[in-house]
Scaffold this active site. Structure first.
Site, short mmCIF file in Angstrom:
data_model
loop_
_atom_site.label_atom_id
_atom_site.label_comp_id
_atom_site.label_asym_id
_atom_site.label_seq_id
_atom_site.Cartn_x
_atom_site.Cartn_y
_atom_site.Cartn_z
N ASN A 1 76.33 -47.96 77.25
CA ASN A 1 77.16 -48.01 76.05
C ASN A 1 78.10 -49.22 76.17
O ASN A 1 78.95 -49.26 77.06
CB ASN A 1 77.95 -46.70 75.98
CG ASN A 1 78.77 -46.63 74.73
OD1 ASN A 1 79.46 -47.59 74.42
ND2 ASN A 1 78.73 -45.53 74.02
N HIS B 1 82.76 -50.59 75.17
CA HIS B 1 83.96 -50.91 75.95
C HIS B 1 84.11 -52.41 76.17
O HIS B 1 85.22 -52.90 76.39
CB HIS B 1 83.94 -50.12 77.26
CG HIS B 1 83.64 -48.67 77.01
ND1 HIS B 1 84.57 -47.81 76.48
CD2 HIS B 1 82.49 -47.96 77.11
CE1 HIS B 1 84.00 -46.61 76.30
NE2 HIS B 1 82.75 -46.68 76.68
N HIS C 1 78.36 -47.83 69.43
CA HIS C 1 78.96 -46.90 68.46
C HIS C 1 79.76 -47.72 67.44
O HIS C 1 80.77 -48.33 67.78
CB HIS C 1 79.88 -45.94 69.23
CG HIS C 1 80.53 -44.89 68.37
ND1 HIS C 1 81.41 -43.98 68.87
CD2 HIS C 1 80.42 -44.60 67.05
CE1 HIS C 1 81.83 -43.18 67.90
NE2 HIS C 1 81.24 -43.53 66.79
N ARG D 1 82.23 -47.40 64.81
CA ARG D 1 83.15 -46.40 64.27
C ARG D 1 83.56 -46.78 62.86
O ARG D 1 83.59 -47.96 62.51
CB ARG D 1 84.39 -46.28 65.17
CG ARG D 1 84.10 -45.67 66.52
CD ARG D 1 85.39 -45.44 67.27
NE ARG D 1 86.13 -44.33 66.71
CZ ARG D 1 86.18 -43.11 67.23
NH1 ARG D 1 85.58 -42.84 68.36
NH2 ARG D 1 86.86 -42.17 66.64
N ARG E 1 87.05 -50.06 65.33
CA ARG E 1 88.05 -50.41 66.35
C ARG E 1 87.46 -51.19 67.53
O ARG E 1 88.20 -51.87 68.22
CB ARG E 1 88.79 -49.17 66.84
CG ARG E 1 88.00 -48.30 67.77
CD ARG E 1 88.86 -47.23 68.38
NE ARG E 1 89.26 -46.24 67.41
CZ ARG E 1 89.48 -44.96 67.73
NH1 ARG E 1 89.37 -44.56 68.97
NH2 ARG E 1 89.82 -44.09 66.81
N GLU F 1 74.92 -45.46 67.56
CA GLU F 1 75.70 -44.23 67.52
C GLU F 1 76.64 -44.31 66.32
O GLU F 1 77.33 -45.32 66.14
CB GLU F 1 76.50 -44.18 68.82
CG GLU F 1 76.92 -42.83 69.27
CD GLU F 1 77.81 -42.95 70.49
OE1 GLU F 1 77.35 -43.46 71.53
OE2 GLU F 1 78.98 -42.53 70.39
N THR G 1 85.14 -40.17 71.57
CA THR G 1 84.53 -38.97 71.00
C THR G 1 84.97 -37.75 71.81
O THR G 1 84.77 -37.71 73.02
CB THR G 1 82.99 -39.10 71.04
OG1 THR G 1 82.64 -40.42 70.66
CG2 THR G 1 82.33 -38.11 70.12
N GLU H 1 72.01 -34.89 72.52
CA GLU H 1 72.73 -35.49 73.65
C GLU H 1 73.82 -34.50 74.03
O GLU H 1 74.72 -34.21 73.24
CB GLU H 1 73.34 -36.84 73.28
CG GLU H 1 74.08 -37.46 74.48
CD GLU H 1 74.70 -38.81 74.21
OE1 GLU H 1 74.28 -39.51 73.26
OE2 GLU H 1 75.65 -39.17 74.93
N HIS I 1 78.85 -39.00 78.55
CA HIS I 1 80.30 -39.02 78.36
C HIS I 1 81.02 -38.73 79.67
O HIS I 1 80.81 -37.68 80.28
CB HIS I 1 80.77 -38.02 77.30
CG HIS I 1 82.01 -38.51 76.59
ND1 HIS I 1 83.25 -38.48 77.17
CD2 HIS I 1 82.17 -39.10 75.38
CE1 HIS I 1 84.12 -39.01 76.34
NE2 HIS I 1 83.50 -39.40 75.24
#
Ligand code: PXP
Length: 242
Positions: free
Chosen positions: A9, A12, A45, A47, A51, A72, A103, A153, A190
């Site tokens: 992912n 970050h 992801h 959003r 962000r 995502e 999340t 998931e 996660h």
């Protein structure tokens, strides 16, 4: 035991870029490094509040990476329309609350059933594989099967945040076993890191892990490639058994 895929992912990396509002570090360049180091796929992801990952990142990822893109997003019309347009390999639907840092919980597959069902139908028509991010709860797995998702998931946050509480681990393995029995693919993610991933990686029915924050944090010390190779090696060892 079946090979377990590692999807990285890269949100970050985008978070660090957004801190200064410029173009570096580029999450797409990071995704290519992840692939070179053995990642089987890239998760991003987008959003609603943009962000971290931006629309352009998703388009560039879809056009550039050589593995597969797991897009995502929330089950909104805007996001599903984007997925229909770019047709990533897979879409993972997640809940989104504006004020959350990340999340926080799985999808509400009961109250959100109709919205989720309609998003899943659209994704199926577009030829995109679907996954629902849910709590490690057997009832949520049953509902996800009924809704017609290709995969679930399982949220590993409760396991990670309780430092590997055996009850949280049991909930993951029971949900994974039920999912496999009911014919739905099982992923998890996660809060996983090299120190806690072992017992989750050892659950035979879990086919894929989505890991981000710990890898990007570890990359500061040992580089992104080595961070991926490190976690990959823990996953492989755990699946081989003692
Ligand atoms: N799976 C989902 C659905 C997520 O929202 C996240 C958060 O980025 C992850 C996996 C990866 O979590 P982490 O960044 O804590 O590894």
């Amino acid at each position: 035991m079946l090979y377990q895929r590692l999807y990285v992912n890269i949100d970050h990396v985008a978070t660090v870029r957004q801190a200064r509002g410029g173009t570096a570090p580029d999450p797409v360049a990071a995704a290519l490094l992840c692939e070179q180091a053995g990642a089987d796929g890239v998760t991003a992801h987008l959003r609603e509040d943009r962000r971290h990952v931006q629309d352009d990142d998703v388009l560039r990822l879809a056009a550039t990476i050589t593995t597969v893109l797991n897009f995502e997003c929330a089950a909104t019309d805007e996001m599903v329309s984007l997925a229909e347009q770019i047709r990533p390999f897979a879409v993972t639907l997640v809940p989104e609350r504006r004020a959350e840092v990340t999340t926080e919980g799985g999808l509400d597959v009961v109250r959100g059933a109709e919205v989720i069902r309609s998003a899943l139908e659209r994704l199926k028509r577009a030829g995109v594989k679907s996954s629902l991010f849910i709590d490690a709860d057997t009832e949520a797995v049953r509902r996800s099967v009924d809704l017609g998702a290709d995969a679930v998931e399982l949220h590993t946050g409760p396991y990670a945040h309780t430092l590997g509480d055996p009850r949280a681990l049991y909930a993951l393995s029971a949900s994974a076993a039920l999912g496999a029995t009911r014919g739905i693919h099982v992923h998890a993610g996660h809060g996983l890191c090299a120190d806690n991933v072992g017992p989750v990686a050892a659950i035979p029915e879990i086919e894929e892990l989505n890991i981000g924050h710990a890898l990007v944090g570890r990359a500061i010390f040992i580089g992104l490639g080595d961070a991926i190779r490190e976690i990959r090696s823990v996953m492989d060892q755990s699946r081989r058994g003692p």
